[in-house]
Design a protein around this motif. Structure first.
Motif, PDB file in Angstrom:
ATOM      1  N   ALA A   8      49.190  69.056 -33.052  1.00  0.00           N
ATOM      2  CA  ALA A   8      48.106  69.434 -33.960  1.00  0.00           C
ATOM      3  C   ALA A   8      48.400  70.789 -34.616  1.00  0.00           C
ATOM      4  N   LEU A   9      48.946  71.728 -33.866  1.00  0.00           N
ATOM      5  CA  LEU A   9      49.280  73.044 -34.409  1.00  0.00           C
ATOM      6  C   LEU A   9      50.407  72.942 -35.434  1.00  0.00           C
ATOM      7  N   PHE A  10      51.391  72.082 -35.156  1.00  0.00           N
ATOM      8  CA  PHE A  10      52.463  71.867 -36.126  1.00  0.00           C
ATOM      9  C   PHE A  10      51.890  71.333 -37.445  1.00  0.00           C
ATOM     10  N   ARG A  11      50.984  70.374 -37.342  1.00  0.00           N
ATOM     11  CA  ARG A  11      50.460  69.723 -38.540  1.00  0.00           C
ATOM     12  C   ARG A  11      49.460  70.612 -39.285  1.00  0.00           C
ATOM     13  N   ALA A  12      48.866  71.547 -38.583  1.00  0.00           N
ATOM     14  CA  ALA A  12      47.887  72.431 -39.226  1.00  0.00           C
ATOM     15  C   ALA A  12      48.564  73.480 -40.091  1.00  0.00           C
ATOM     16  N   GLY A  13      49.814  73.803 -39.777  1.00  0.00           N
ATOM     17  CA  GLY A  13      50.535  74.812 -40.530  1.00  0.00           C
ATOM     18  C   GLY A  13      51.401  74.208 -41.614  1.00  0.00           C
ATOM     19  N   ASP A  14      52.052  75.075 -42.394  1.00  0.00           N
ATOM     20  CA  ASP A  14      52.930  74.598 -43.466  1.00  0.00           C
ATOM     21  C   ASP A  14      54.362  75.072 -43.277  1.00  0.00           C
ATOM     22  N   GLY A  15      54.658  75.479 -42.049  1.00  0.00           N
ATOM     23  CA  GLY A  15      56.012  75.959 -41.782  1.00  0.00           C
ATOM     24  C   GLY A  15      56.265  76.027 -40.298  1.00  0.00           C
ATOM     25  N   PHE A  16      57.031  77.034 -39.882  1.00  0.00           N
ATOM     26  CA  PHE A  16      57.386  77.186 -38.480  1.00  0.00           C
ATOM     27  C   PHE A  16      56.243  77.831 -37.693  1.00  0.00           C
ATOM     28  N   VAL A  17      56.162  77.478 -36.409  1.00  0.00           N
ATOM     29  CA  VAL A  17      55.221  78.101 -35.472  1.00  0.00           C
ATOM     30  C   VAL A  17      56.063  78.717 -34.368  1.00  0.00           C
ATOM     31  N   SER A  18      55.893  79.977 -34.133  1.00  0.00           N
ATOM     32  CA  SER A  18      56.727  80.658 -33.145  1.00  0.00           C
ATOM     33  C   SER A  18      56.383  80.220 -31.729  1.00  0.00           C
ATOM     34  N   GLY A  19      57.366  80.321 -30.858  1.00  0.00           N
ATOM     35  CA  GLY A  19      57.132  80.013 -29.455  1.00  0.00           C
ATOM     36  C   GLY A  19      56.094  80.933 -28.852  1.00  0.00           C
ATOM     37  N   GLU A  20      56.087  82.208 -29.301  1.00  0.00           N
ATOM     38  CA  GLU A  20      55.107  83.167 -28.805  1.00  0.00           C
ATOM     39  C   GLU A  20      53.695  82.743 -29.197  1.00  0.00           C
ATOM     40  N   SER A  21      53.534  82.288 -30.442  1.00  0.00           N
ATOM     41  CA  SER A  21      52.212  81.842 -30.906  1.00  0.00           C
ATOM     42  C   SER A  21      51.753  80.620 -30.129  1.00  0.00           C
ATOM     43  N   LEU A  22      52.654  79.669 -29.927  1.00  0.00           N
ATOM     44  CA  LEU A  22      52.312  78.468 -29.160  1.00  0.00           C
ATOM     45  C   LEU A  22      51.900  78.841 -27.742  1.00  0.00           C
ATOM     46  N   SER A  23      52.645  79.762 -27.140  1.00  0.00           N
ATOM     47  CA  SER A  23      52.345  80.198 -25.775  1.00  0.00           C
ATOM     48  C   SER A  23      50.953  80.820 -25.703  1.00  0.00           C
ATOM     49  N   ARG A  24      50.642  81.671 -26.676  1.00  0.00           N
ATOM     50  CA  ARG A  24      49.351  82.363 -26.679  1.00  0.00           C
ATOM     51  C   ARG A  24      48.192  81.394 -26.947  1.00  0.00           C
ATOM     52  N   LEU A  25      48.361  80.523 -27.929  1.00  0.00           N
ATOM     53  CA  LEU A  25      47.292  79.610 -28.304  1.00  0.00           C
ATOM     54  C   LEU A  25      47.020  78.548 -27.247  1.00  0.00           C
ATOM     55  N   LEU A  26      48.070  78.173 -26.520  1.00  0.00           N
ATOM     56  CA  LEU A  26      47.933  77.119 -25.512  1.00  0.00           C
ATOM     57  C   LEU A  26      47.634  77.666 -24.121  1.00  0.00           C
ATOM     58  N   GLY A  27      47.858  78.958 -23.938  1.00  0.00           N
ATOM     59  CA  GLY A  27      47.631  79.545 -22.629  1.00  0.00           C
ATOM     60  C   GLY A  27      48.656  79.123 -21.602  1.00  0.00           C
ATOM     61  N   VAL A  28      49.911  78.899 -22.058  1.00  0.00           N
ATOM     62  CA  VAL A  28      51.006  78.531 -21.150  1.00  0.00           C
ATOM     63  C   VAL A  28      52.179  79.456 -21.411  1.00  0.00           C
ATOM     64  N   SER A  29      53.163  79.422 -20.525  1.00  0.00           N
ATOM     65  CA  SER A  29      54.324  80.290 -20.663  1.00  0.00           C
ATOM     66  C   SER A  29      55.269  79.793 -21.749  1.00  0.00           C
ATOM     67  N   ARG A  30      56.177  80.669 -22.206  1.00  0.00           N
ATOM     68  CA  ARG A  30      57.184  80.264 -23.176  1.00  0.00           C
ATOM     69  C   ARG A  30      58.072  79.175 -22.598  1.00  0.00           C
ATOM     70  N   THR A  31      58.338  79.260 -21.288  1.00  0.00           N
ATOM     71  CA  THR A  31      59.145  78.229 -20.627  1.00  0.00           C
ATOM     72  C   THR A  31      58.435  76.877 -20.677  1.00  0.00           C
ATOM     73  N   ALA A  32      57.112  76.908 -20.470  1.00  0.00           N
ATOM     74  CA  ALA A  32      56.333  75.668 -20.525  1.00  0.00           C
ATOM     75  C   ALA A  32      56.342  75.091 -21.936  1.00  0.00           C
ATOM     76  N   VAL A  33      56.271  75.973 -22.936  1.00  0.00           N
ATOM     77  CA  VAL A  33      56.332  75.508 -24.328  1.00  0.00           C
ATOM     78  C   VAL A  33      57.640  74.771 -24.571  1.00  0.00           C
ATOM     79  N   TRP A  34      58.746  75.366 -24.133  1.00  0.00           N
ATOM     80  CA  TRP A  34      60.058  74.734 -24.316  1.00  0.00           C
ATOM     81  C   TRP A  34      60.124  73.386 -23.596  1.00  0.00           C
ATOM     82  N   LYS A  35      59.531  73.305 -22.416  1.00  0.00           N
ATOM     83  CA  LYS A  35      59.504  72.044 -21.676  1.00  0.00           C
ATOM     84  C   LYS A  35      58.764  70.963 -22.461  1.00  0.00           C
ATOM     85  N   HIS A  36      57.642  71.331 -23.078  1.00  0.00           N
ATOM     86  CA  HIS A  36      56.872  70.354 -23.849  1.00  0.00           C
ATOM     87  C   HIS A  36      57.606  69.951 -25.130  1.00  0.00           C
ATOM     88  N   ILE A  37      58.303  70.908 -25.748  1.00  0.00           N
ATOM     89  CA  ILE A  37      59.091  70.573 -26.937  1.00  0.00           C
ATOM     90  C   ILE A  37      60.177  69.557 -26.571  1.00  0.00           C
TER      91      ILE A  37
END
Length: 328
Positions: free
Chosen positions: A12-41
């Motif tokens: 949903a965050l990817f589709r809401a934007g018009d470009g790249f979303v940083s790993g830091e932003s994903l981590s903050r918005l989702l309340g998970v670690s950067r490692t967890a973000v990479w795992k989900h990607i």
């Protein structure tokens, strides 16, 4: 959030934007670690999503998979019951088999099982429903209606009407319904329904609505052992049908019709079924295994039986068998 909810939120965050979303932003918005973000990607990529990663920019969704998956189906799905929750499988023996077992184990009403392919798809009377992968829709829906077992057949008519409505919304084709559980295009079978029930004497524990629709399959893929002429939406319309749109539309139609069934009973559903079925008032042949006879179809009763007027005026109720229109 559950793992699935995190995946859905990332998309949903990817589709809401018009470009790249940083790993830091994903981590903050989702309340998970950067490692967890990479795992989900990684998990989303394994599911078929093409996700670009650029240092100092982050991630960007490039393309979604062409397969039916729970993230794409759930996106924008506005239903009260149907598709909540949703299980999508790459391949299974039969979605009805999976859904029936899930229902026995307590799965909630509205649970939907969808598969890209089936190795042992079920048809009526123990027949096989050929299920090549990646081209059609094979799904099963768990319902727990407050009805008696003899009334459960009404849900077959509900399924047929939902499929017919969906075909009309997703194509330029005109479907017809054939008693008891087929949907036809130009006299050829495009969809079949198989409902299976677990019940006690006066109570339905659950019903599994099994729905198979030939969407983009070529007739040559179905082999030469079919009992009746078959077709697909692609064959009849000449263009491929968006399977994702078709699946989401079908779930929405099932949800609407089931809500109406619970509120108003079976009469509206039965009336629409009859409008879409060319059988009433026509001469039909009926084969029930040990009997064969002809008569004039007069409609269906509240238990799903086909009412056939025999020569001499007696009306017989047909509860199972094969029925065909007779050229006059």
């Amino acid at each position: 959030m559950s793992e699935a909810e995190v995946d859905a939120r990332i998309l949903a965050l990817f589709r809401a934007g018009d470009g790249f979303v940083s790993g830091e932003s994903l981590s903050r918005l989702l309340g998970v670690s950067r490692t967890a973000v990479w795992k989900h990607i990684k998990g989303l990529r394994a599911a078929g999503y093409e996700i670009a990663a650029v240092p100092a920019k982050g991630y960007r969704l490039v393309a979604a998979p062409s397969t039916l998956n729970k993230f794409e189906i759930a996106e924008g799905l506005e239903t009260a019951r149907i598709g909540r929750p949703l299980l999508c499988l790459k391949e299974t023996e039969s979605t009805n088999t999976v859904a029936f077992k899930m229902a026995e184990e307590g799965a909630s009403e509205g649970t939907v099982v969808i598969a890209e392919g089936q190795t042992a798809g079920k048809g009526r009377l123990g027949r096989v429903w050929l299920s090549p992968p990646g081209v059609n829709l094979y799904c099963s829906v768990i319902l727990r209606p407050p009805i008696t077992p003899v009334a459960a057949c009404q849900l077959t008519f509900l399924s047929a009407v939902a499929v017919a409505r969906t075909i009309e919304k997703c194509t330029e084709l005109t479907p017809q319904i054939k008693w008891p559980n087929d949907v036809l295009i130009a006299g050829k079978k495009v969809a079949g329904l198989l409902n299976e029930m677990n019940a006690e004497t006066e109570k339905v524990n659950f019903v599994v609505l099994g729905i198979g629709v030939n969407v983009n399959v070529r007739v040559s893929q179905l082999g030469g052992t079919l009992r009746h002429p078959a077709t697909s939406l692609l064959e009849e319309g000449g263009v491929e049908v968006d399977r994702l749109k078709f699946a989401k539309t079908l779930l929405a139609e099932l949800d609407y019709l089931y809500g109406r069934f619970l509120a108003e009973g079976d009469a509206p559903i039965r009336a629409e079924w009859l409008e879409r079925a060319p059988v009433r008032g026509h001469k039909v042949s009926v084969s029930t295994g040990d009997r064969f006879f002809t008569g004039i179809a007069r409609g269906i009763d509240s238990y799903g039986g086909l009412l056939v007027e025999l020569p001499g005026g007696r009306v017989e109720t047909v509860m199972s068998g094969d029925v065909a229109l007779v050229d006059e």
